[in-house]
Enzyme design. Structure first.
Site, short mmCIF file in Angstrom:
data_model
loop_
_atom_site.label_atom_id
_atom_site.label_comp_id
_atom_site.label_asym_id
_atom_site.label_seq_id
_atom_site.Cartn_x
_atom_site.Cartn_y
_atom_site.Cartn_z
N HIS A 92 57.12 26.91 52.79
CA HIS A 92 58.02 27.52 53.77
C HIS A 92 58.02 29.04 53.68
O HIS A 92 58.92 29.69 54.17
CB HIS A 92 59.44 26.97 53.62
CG HIS A 92 59.55 25.49 53.91
ND1 HIS A 92 60.73 24.81 53.88
CD2 HIS A 92 58.60 24.58 54.25
CE1 HIS A 92 60.52 23.53 54.19
NE2 HIS A 92 59.22 23.37 54.40
N ASP A 99 58.58 23.37 50.00
CA ASP A 99 59.69 24.24 50.41
C ASP A 99 59.22 25.69 50.21
O ASP A 99 58.02 25.94 50.23
CB ASP A 99 60.95 23.89 49.60
CG ASP A 99 62.22 24.23 50.35
OD1 ASP A 99 62.35 25.40 50.78
OD2 ASP A 99 63.10 23.36 50.52
#
Ligand SMILES: *[C@@H]1O[C@H](CO)[C@@H](O)[C@H](O)[C@H]1NC(C)=O
Ligand SMILES: *[C@@H]1O[C@H](CO)[C@@H](O)[C@H](O)[C@H]1NC(C)=O
Length: 403
Positions: free
Chosen positions: A248, A225
């Site tokens: 991310h 993430d």
């Protein structure tokens, strides 16, 4: 125990020191040191050492002099544990970890506790070295399979604390976030290494929320993430020399979930590298009503290597259709992207997608050079898309600025 450096005594002192460290607490250079082994911890990977760690912490925290809690080499099994600081008698505590802390192999043991290793209401603590192994892989598999599973625990949490340093430690395979800094002031994270699979769910690297004067530097993050995520109420942050990927990217947000929400202000992200990430430098807000805001952000000196959305402001973030009004009212102003270069893995290398209700203002793009190469369409080149955004583009711009 005093250590002597005279040659005659060197060998003797050294072996005596090793024994002393293993059996008794010791004092190095006048600094009381509390070894977890003295409180019954076992570095065998299987014995639950939670209570031993808590007792060692109680003694370290109770010292009126600067003190050290020491974790030697070995593998120490810990359940979820909270080190409270409000009664500590000194503000120069070191937690020196030479070994590995491992979470229970059954993810249910800590999976609903929120945080595995938590420091709460501490003032003046440095945590150094060591490996924190959250053993998250089975929980990720459970989540990915769609079965019902616990939410997972953050590996290391700093809550409502001040003057904290996290130095040169490694976090492996957290169940959920690797590190959270929440409600804290003056926290320095440096030389940390964070590793989890690029497909592991919600394994943010470092999440900062409700905190000010937080510095993250010289840190390498590979996870599933955001490498760094910045939540509401974060001010005066400095993020430097982070290598991110897979992951991310570095994100401010998601902001604006709550109607009443503290803003994010004065954030610098500098000299960072993104490798194959799904985003680079991002601001995202829920498409909901909120009085939140973001202002005074400097994103500079970033290198993008095959990054999917190198520069992104997204005010229409709304997975799962949870946005009744379909428009964000989080006010975004003064966001600067300076000297961002490298390669984009998508054609839209710059996307500034602001809210219709409350357009972005003071967006600045300067010296951006992002290349897009498509094997399918060799003539395709990188694009910039802007909507509801005011600001300026200057210097060398590739793609051409859209402001
Ligand atoms: C803390 O230190 C005081 C003396 O300074 C002592 O009486 C007390 O037992 C200590 N508590 C712990 C938990 O070590
Ligand atoms: C912004 O934050 C930095 C720390 O990251 C701090 O040194 C600086 O003084 C802050 N600027 C303002 C205007 O508060």
């Amino acid at each position: 125990m005093a250590m002597t450096n005279s040659n005659n005594n060197k060998k003797f002192s050294f072996s005596f020191l090793v024994i002393a460290m293993n059996v008794f607490n010791s004092t190095l250079a006048g600094r009381p040191t509390y070894n977890v082994l003295s409180y019954g911890a076992k570095g065998d990977g299987g014995t639950d050492s939670t209570n031993a760690f808590l007792s060692a912490w109680a003694a370290t925290c109770n010292s009126t002099k600067p003190s050290t809690m020491y974790v030697p080499q070995g593998k120490f099994l810990l359940r979820n544990v909270a080190f409270w600081g409000q009664t500590c008698k000194n503000t120069a505590i070191k937690v020196q970890i030479d070994g590995t802390l491992v979470a229970p192999s059954n993810y249910n043991v800590i999976g609903n506790t929120g945080c595995w290793i938590k420091f709460s209401r501490v003032n003046g603590v440095s945590i150094s070295g060591g490996i924190l192994d959250g053993r998250g892989t089975n929980l990720w598999a459970c989540k990915t399979s769609g079965k019902s599973c616990p939410g997972g625990a953050t590996t290391l949490g700093i809550y409502n604390s001040k003057n904290v340093e996290i130095n040169k430690l490694t976090s492996l395979n957290s169940q959920l976030f690797h590190v959270i800094v929440y409600g804290s002031q003056n926290v320095r994270v440096q030389g940390v290494k964070i590793t989890a699979s690029g497909t592991s769910p919600n394994t943010d690297g470092i999440h900062i929320q409700g905190s000010s004067y937080v510095t993250v530097s010289s840190t390498k993050i590979a996870t599933g993430d955001d490498c760094v995520s910045i939540g509401p109420g974060s001010t005066n942050l400095w993020i430097e020399n982070v290598v991110c990927g897979p992951g991310h990217g570095i994100s401010i947000g998601s902001l604006g979930w709550d109607k009443q929400e503290p803003g994010v202000q004065n954030v610098t992200v500098t000299t960072s590298t993104f490798i194959g990430t799904t985003n680079g430098l991002r601001v995202k807000t829920w498409a909901r009503e909120s009085n939140g805001f973001v202002k005074d952000v400097l994103f500079q000196h970033a290198v993008m290597k095959k990054v999917q959305n190198p520069i992104l402001i997204d005010q229409n973030y709304c997975p799962h259709g949870s946005c009744p009004h379909q428009g964000s009212s989080v006010r975004i102003s003064g966001i600067n992207f300076l000297d961002v270069h490298g390669t984009s893995a998508t054609q839209v290398a710059i996307k500034i997608d602001c809210s219709k209700n409350v357009p972005c203002s003071g967006i600045k793009l300067q010296d951006v050079n992002l290349e897009f190469k498509s094997e399918a369409v060799p003539s395709a080149s990188a694009q910039a898309l802007c909507s509801n955004a005011g600001g300026t583009s200057s210097g060398y711009m590739q793609p051409r600025g859209c402001l």
